[in-house]
Enzyme design. Sequence first.
Site, PDB file in Angstrom:
ATOM      1  N   LYS A  94      -3.221  -4.268   4.885  1.00  9.63           N
ATOM      2  CA  LYS A  94      -3.009  -2.864   5.223  1.00  9.63           C
ATOM      3  C   LYS A  94      -4.041  -2.363   6.228  1.00  9.63           C
ATOM      4  O   LYS A  94      -3.734  -1.498   7.057  1.00  9.63           O
ATOM      5  CB  LYS A  94      -3.018  -2.013   3.945  1.00  9.63           C
ATOM      6  CG  LYS A  94      -1.810  -2.271   3.041  1.00  9.63           C
ATOM      7  CD  LYS A  94      -0.502  -2.017   3.790  1.00  9.63           C
ATOM      8  CE  LYS A  94       0.715  -2.214   2.916  1.00  9.63           C
ATOM      9  NZ  LYS A  94       1.986  -1.959   3.640  1.00  9.63           N
ATOM     10  N   SER A 116      -0.856   2.233   3.676  1.00  7.97           N
ATOM     11  CA  SER A 116      -1.419   2.502   2.353  1.00  7.97           C
ATOM     12  C   SER A 116      -2.808   3.091   2.537  1.00  7.97           C
ATOM     13  O   SER A 116      -3.478   2.854   3.549  1.00  7.97           O
ATOM     14  CB  SER A 116      -1.508   1.217   1.529  1.00  7.97           C
ATOM     15  OG  SER A 116      -2.290   1.402   0.355  1.00  7.97           O
ATOM     16  N   ASP A 159      15.084 -11.756   6.257  1.00  9.55           N
ATOM     17  CA  ASP A 159      13.811 -12.168   5.684  1.00  9.55           C
ATOM     18  C   ASP A 159      12.729 -11.880   6.725  1.00  9.55           C
ATOM     19  O   ASP A 159      12.641 -12.573   7.742  1.00  9.55           O
ATOM     20  CB  ASP A 159      13.846 -13.659   5.327  1.00  9.55           C
ATOM     21  CG  ASP A 159      12.531 -14.147   4.743  1.00  9.55           C
ATOM     22  OD1 ASP A 159      11.615 -13.325   4.566  1.00  9.55           O
ATOM     23  OD2 ASP A 159      12.423 -15.362   4.471  1.00  9.55           O
ATOM     24  N   TYR A 187      -4.126  -8.150  -0.049  1.00  9.05           N
ATOM     25  CA  TYR A 187      -3.251  -6.999   0.222  1.00  9.05           C
ATOM     26  C   TYR A 187      -3.985  -5.914   1.012  1.00  9.05           C
ATOM     27  O   TYR A 187      -3.459  -5.371   1.995  1.00  9.05           O
ATOM     28  CB  TYR A 187      -2.722  -6.421  -1.094  1.00  9.05           C
ATOM     29  CG  TYR A 187      -1.810  -5.232  -0.905  1.00  9.05           C
ATOM     30  CD1 TYR A 187      -0.473  -5.406  -0.574  1.00  9.05           C
ATOM     31  CD2 TYR A 187      -2.288  -3.927  -1.065  1.00  9.05           C
ATOM     32  CE1 TYR A 187       0.367  -4.315  -0.411  1.00  9.05           C
ATOM     33  CE2 TYR A 187      -1.454  -2.838  -0.898  1.00  9.05           C
ATOM     34  CZ  TYR A 187      -0.127  -3.036  -0.570  1.00  9.05           C
ATOM     35  OH  TYR A 187       0.692  -1.957  -0.388  1.00  9.05           O
TER      36      TYR A 187
END
Length: 522
Positions: free
Chosen positions: A165, A146, A64, A161
């Site tokens: 990135k 990304s 994890d 998000y």
Amino acid sequence: MDHWVGKVAIVTGASSGIGATAVQALARAGMIVAGLARRIERVEELKKHLPPEAANRVHAFRCDVTSEESIVNTFRTVDRQLGGVDVLINNAGVSKQSCTLLTPGNGEDLRTVMDTNVMGLVLCSREAFQSMKRRQVDGHIVNVNSILGHKYVAFPNLNIYGASKYAVTAITETLRNDLRNEGTKVKVTSISPGIVRTEMVPEGKQFESTPMLEADDIVGAILYALGTPPHVQVHEDAAVPLLPQAAPPAYPAAPMVMGPPGYMPVPQNGMPIMTQPGMPMQPVLGQQQVASWMPMPQGIPNCPPGLEYLTAVDQLLVHQEVELLEAFTGFETANKYTVKNTFGQKVYWAVEDTSCCNRMCCGPDRAFEMKILDNYQNEVLHLHRDLRCKSCCFPCCLQKLEVSAPPGNVIGTVVQKWSLCRPVFDIRDRNNETVLTIRGPVCQCGLCGDIKFAVFTKDGTEVGKVTKQWSGFVQEHFTDADNFGINFPMDLDVRVKATMLGALFLIDYMYFETGDNKKIRR
């Protein structure tokens, strides 16, 4: 990839999408692969799709990445069972699209995104480096980033998000700097894809017509970065799906970056940036010690070394140095030029290589070799001009200039065309095909104004220009040191840009160097 055969790669987020594809590709390439995931049964399932010898190289470990304890224990287990890690693929990532930044009670979702995408990447990189350091291994860390880590996109419910990135982008550079300070040659690469068809993309009609990359495309980019020689480091690799275009440009566009099969072509503003690992980087733009030089997007694939600068510009300024000896005595010296971008930063330094006898006897019609050097004094372009006629009375022996990059490898030529009244030049590619045409004015002795040589495509569309700029009364009338500007489309093939730069120098020698035309201007 041969130098990685038998080495150990750790892939986080290995149960699906890019991670699962990476596990299989690396195993097929001969690496021992540790697939880290919470759903290890899915990693075990991947073995069924591999040949037996490759399947035996895949090992599943439950981990994890939001838990530091889980990460530390897993890396210790990999060290103990497999001997340590040589390559780390930081692929684990999550997007919680069930809330916005303003949704009440969103704290747990936002923390999960940051813990997975940011802290998990940092902690896995730390443990991988410690394993490499203990064994004195020059490994490779690949961060699956990304395009959202480089540009904000107003997409619904992305919440934190994009910020995660952006953090990966900054962390990648910080990590690279820390590794360099440690005196290692461990490489760090960021892979920044656009939208990829994985489980992270929500189902729905809004994505039915959206062009997407496949996981294979991104893994192809990873394999490309891993397959570079030890002295080459891919810094950033952006991959986006190709969109349909109404019509192609009328000029040769910059080549798409091609890698191994499955590697998605990348347009110029997403081209990989490479350097030699362990070598000092050019300081950040704005720092005093390099303020005069343009930062270099280094080592772009399929681009002749040193021409990477040209991928990022659509205009150059060329300044010829004033030679006092020549100004006061008339003694012809070798020409020297500085090539700058529109910000005034130096891009290249050009130096004529001719003999004194050649310069004095043949004047502006002389044959010459010209070396074009970069910031590191590497010769990145070489221009060659033979002694030829330029009069319309001798159409069979008009001017020609060859452009080579690297020296010895001709990438284009500039050929004067017969014309009764005005200068006309063809810009030809390495296959001797005409791609652009330059047409100058009937009179090249501008009075207190610029002189324009227009650049046209084969269908007659004007796409650029070479301009002789007015330099002021004193410089124009007492020296032959001239200033020029050159404009071309940003996405023009870099080799054609370089050939156009060569055409600029040829035009200077033919029409603006000391000679009859200079006497007219005096």
